[in-house]
Design an enzyme around this catalytic site. Structure first.
Site, PDB file in Angstrom:
ATOM      1  N   ASP A 164       1.872   4.144  -8.109  1.00  0.00           N
ATOM      2  CA  ASP A 164       2.806   3.262  -7.421  1.00  0.00           C
ATOM      3  C   ASP A 164       2.949   3.685  -5.965  1.00  0.00           C
ATOM      4  O   ASP A 164       3.466   4.770  -5.683  1.00  0.00           O
ATOM      5  CB  ASP A 164       4.159   3.341  -8.141  1.00  0.00           C
ATOM      6  CG  ASP A 164       5.175   2.369  -7.569  1.00  0.00           C
ATOM      7  OD1 ASP A 164       4.767   1.459  -6.825  1.00  0.00           O
ATOM      8  OD2 ASP A 164       6.369   2.529  -7.857  1.00  0.00           O
ATOM      9  N   ASP A 357       1.712  -3.108  -1.295  1.00  0.00           N
ATOM     10  CA  ASP A 357       2.238  -2.612  -2.563  1.00  0.00           C
ATOM     11  C   ASP A 357       1.153  -2.678  -3.638  1.00  0.00           C
ATOM     12  O   ASP A 357       0.524  -3.711  -3.813  1.00  0.00           O
ATOM     13  CB  ASP A 357       3.441  -3.469  -2.962  1.00  0.00           C
ATOM     14  CG  ASP A 357       4.155  -2.930  -4.187  1.00  0.00           C
ATOM     15  OD1 ASP A 357       4.059  -1.718  -4.440  1.00  0.00           O
ATOM     16  OD2 ASP A 357       4.818  -3.715  -4.884  1.00  0.00           O
TER      17      ASP A 357
END
Ligand SMILES: *[C@@H]1O[C@H](CO)[C@@H](O)[C@H](O)[C@H]1NC(C)=O
Ligand SMILES: *[C@@H]1O[C@H](CO)[C@@H](O)[C@H](O)[C@H]1NC(C)=O
Length: 483
Positions: A164, A357
């Protein structure tokens, strides 16, 4: 799953003049109409993708990249694809529409987080000297499409975790577990690893956590709250992290989660690659150099890689653009989008701040930018292909029945400094569902509001070597990093 936490979700929309000063420009102008002459453009040539309709469809068998990773690179696989260790035997994976819907929750919570930070910064400015909240809850977990497998402890036990770029602290579920969600692998048991130790409260790593407490016996306790209401807490700990058989990081700091609630998904935990000092990439910087790179495969049946450090590894063809730091959101990586090209022709759009992201699937563009892209793209597709009814929240869909070979206009994103990232066809059209074998949709969404930033999602990053060159504060995109 709807976002339940209000911790990082103030009302949206009141954040225009915000922290992300660069974002203001995104709101300054409405989208200009697409240049009329462009509609006449002939299909074909370098500005069009010539693909077979079949190629948009993932295979049901795992097709690993050839001659992949020779180094400390980890193999990246799609969570629900045939290469994934998380894929439960027998059970069908969620449908692509269901996967998209879950990803939409991630996008929504990330956009709220950005808007919340912007609003808080405004309020802090207005009341001169007020402090920013110490931290913002991270986004939803378990929606990220990509996972890697790493070893932890001595001897190494293997865990499949999501990676992440939107959070910092890595963690796994640990024994003894007071409250754990079901995961595929046995829980990590600190008692079985002689190299394990807890981090004391006075340690720098403890003090730098945004949300920590101290146990009576001086153990540093961490807590991560996610925007969807999920949370994990436990001890901050150190142990050996094994990346590949020949590569390990001793004394890696991570969260040993003894209470983990609200998550869905079967992954064993998370690897944080955010910008702060506790992230894996920051901790590994001494060994590999600052930064990291990854490549996400175009189909869920393929494999990509995640490599720490940048070294000499940036591909020669990489196009770089500066990272735009955010004071209010110091974990996150922002870029500045300055233009879009459709079939090689510039579409007039205002500049926009974009969060890059790994955990959001579809790119979300500010409304005006999306509208401009949409109208240019739809105009070039019209007359060539029939529209199909929208699927879920995607409404620009095409029916390719009867077309074995497709001509699809290219879409290039142009970033500050001139980096021109011409997307793989998988970043232009997303194929949904086997019930609709010949339907694919424009793979973008709009932020749906006056959001202060958009999100560059994983669908548009596919096949690029995406290089986070932290030493030079820039992000690069190298075409054909993986297939
Ligand atoms: C491994 O990859 C790097 C760059 O990607 C290359 O320079 C090096 O020669 C490769 N090593 C081997 C043993 O193939
Ligand atoms: C696509 O077009 C074919 C042929 O016209 C038609 O039979 C089919 O129902 C269409 N599918 C969708 C989802 O529109």
């Amino acid at each position: 799953m709807a976002s339940r936490s209000s911790r990082c979700a103030p009302p949206r929309g009141s954040c225009l003049a915000a922290v992300l000063a660069v974002a203001a420009a995104a709101l300054a102008g409405a989208a200009a109409p697409f240049l009329p002459g462009a509609a006449a453009a002939e299909a074909g040539g370098p500005d069009w993708h010539a693909v077979s309709a079949r190629s948009l469809r993932p295979s049901t068998a795992c097709t690993p990249a050839e001659g992949a990773s020779n180094s400390s690179a980890l193999k990246v696989v799609h969570r629900h694809g045939p290469c994934s260790p998380l894929r439960s035997r027998g059970a069908a994976p969620p449908s692509p529409i269901e996967i998209l819907r879950r990803n939409r929750d991630r996008a929504t919570s990330m956009l709220r987080k950005i808007a919340g930070a912007a609003a808080a910064t405004n309020a802090a400015r207005a009341s001169k000297g007020a402090h920013l909240p110490a931290h913002w809850a991270t986004a939803t977990l378990g929606t990220n499409n990509y996972v890697v497998t790493v070893g932890l402890g001595t001897p190494a036990r293997y865990f499949t975790v999501e990676f992440d770029t939107g959070s910092d602290l890595s963690w796994v579920q640990c024994e003894p577990c007071k409250d754990c969600y079901e995961q595929r692998d046995p829980l990590f048991d600190p008692a079985k690893s002689p190299t394990f130790s807890t981090v004391p409260c006075g340690a720098r790593e403890c003090r730098e956590l945004p949300s920590q407490t101290c146990s009576p016996d001086n153990r540093c306790r961490f807590e991560c709250a996610y925007a969807d209401g999920s949370q994990t807490d436990g001890d901050l700990a150190r142990d050996t992290l094994t990346l590949t058989p020949s590569d390990a990081i001793r004394g890696f700091v991570f969260g040993c989660g003894h209470r983990n609630s609200g998550f869905f998904g079967t992954e064993d935990g998370l690897l944080g690659l955010g910008r702060k000092s506790v992230s894996l990439s920051s901790q590994a910087a001494g060994r590999y150099g600052p930064g990291f790179s990854y490549c996400l495969p175009s189909l869920s049946s393929g494999t990509g890689y995640l490599a720490l450090g940048v070294g000499g590894g940036a591909p020669a063809n990489a196009q770089f653009t500066p990272m735009v730091p955010s004071r209010a959101l110091p974990s996150l990586y922002f870029l500045r989008l300055t233009g879009i090209k459709v079939a090689g022709r510039a579409v007039k759009v205002p500049a926009a701040s974009m969060l890059i992201d790994s955990g959001t699937q579809l790119t979300s563009l500010p409304d005006g930018t999306f509208a401009a892209l949409w109208s240019a793209f739809a105009r070039l597709m019209a007359g060539r292909y029939r529209r199909a009814p929208g699927l879920s929240f995607l409404d620009t869909c095409y029916n390719f029945t009867g077309h074995a070979a497709l001509q699809v206009p290219s879409v290039a994103l142009v970033f500050a400094g001139g980096a021109t990232v011409s997307l793989d066809v998988s970043g232009v059209l997303v194929k949904l569902g086997s019930d609709e074998p010949d339907v694919a949709c424009l793979a973008f969404t709009s932020t749906g509001d006056d959001a202060p930033a958009g999100i560059l999602g994983s669908q548009q990053q596919k096949t690029f070597a995406v290089v986070y060159d932290v030493a030079n504060q820039r992000v690069g995109f190298g075409a054909k990093g993986c297939a």
